[in-house]
Design a protein around this motif. Structure first.
Motif, PDB file in Angstrom:
ATOM      1  N   SER A   1      -2.827 -17.525  41.958  1.00 54.42           N
ATOM      2  CA  SER A   1      -3.952 -18.437  41.803  1.00 54.42           C
ATOM      3  C   SER A   1      -3.608 -19.820  42.338  1.00 54.42           C
ATOM      4  N   CYS A   2      -2.332 -20.208  42.259  1.00 50.53           N
ATOM      5  CA  CYS A   2      -1.954 -21.516  42.807  1.00 50.53           C
ATOM      6  C   CYS A   2      -2.244 -21.583  44.304  1.00 50.53           C
ATOM      7  N   ALA A  30      -4.365  -8.250  46.764  1.00 50.61           N
ATOM      8  CA  ALA A  30      -5.069  -7.974  48.021  1.00 50.61           C
ATOM      9  C   ALA A  30      -5.380  -9.314  48.677  1.00 50.61           C
ATOM     10  N   THR A  31      -5.404  -9.333  49.991  1.00 51.85           N
ATOM     11  CA  THR A  31      -5.767 -10.531  50.732  1.00 51.85           C
ATOM     12  C   THR A  31      -7.162 -10.331  51.298  1.00 51.85           C
ATOM     13  N   VAL A  42      -6.267 -11.851  45.707  1.00 51.28           N
ATOM     14  CA  VAL A  42      -6.896 -11.293  44.515  1.00 51.28           C
ATOM     15  C   VAL A  42      -5.909 -10.347  43.840  1.00 51.28           C
ATOM     16  N   ASP A  43      -5.599 -10.647  42.595  1.00 51.44           N
ATOM     17  CA  ASP A  43      -4.722  -9.802  41.788  1.00 51.44           C
ATOM     18  C   ASP A  43      -5.408  -8.456  41.630  1.00 51.44           C
TER      19      ASP A  43
END
Length: 103
Positions: A1-2, A30-31, A42-43
């Motif tokens: 998230s950072c 995922a990118t 995204v986790d």
């Protein structure tokens, strides 16, 4: 998230009460592209833990010592050898942290 918020992950971690951490969860991401076409992580619990995450994990363990660790991989689950390799990486990090505490 950072990374998504263009913040320094080390500064973020430094502001947390890491002494209170009882367990660490690691997961892949995922990118994707955001609304402006920029990169969005995204986790997704569906891929290997990224090298940069392993690096941050090692840094946290160096500060707090070994902690129970869970690798979250619950979608697009790969064959067992891939999962075992991720677990072996976590074991190596924990072993190194244990040796540093003992020294």
């Amino acid at each position: 998230s950072c990374r998504n918020h263009r913040r320094d992950p080390r500064a973020y971690l430094a502001a947390l009460p890491l002494h209170a951490v009882g367990e660490i969860h690691l997961a892949g991401h995922a990118t994707l592209a955001d609304a402006d076409g920029g990169e969005l992580l995204v986790d997704d619990h569906g891929s290997a833990v990224a090298d940069v995450v392993w690096m941050l994990y090692r840094e946290v363990l160096a500060q707090v010592g070994p902690r129970p660790t869970l690798i979250e991989w619950d979608s697009d689950v790969p064959d067992y050898p891939v999962l075992r390799m991720q677990a072996a990486l976590a074991d190596a990090c924990l072993r190194d942290a244990s040796q540093a505490v003992a020294a």
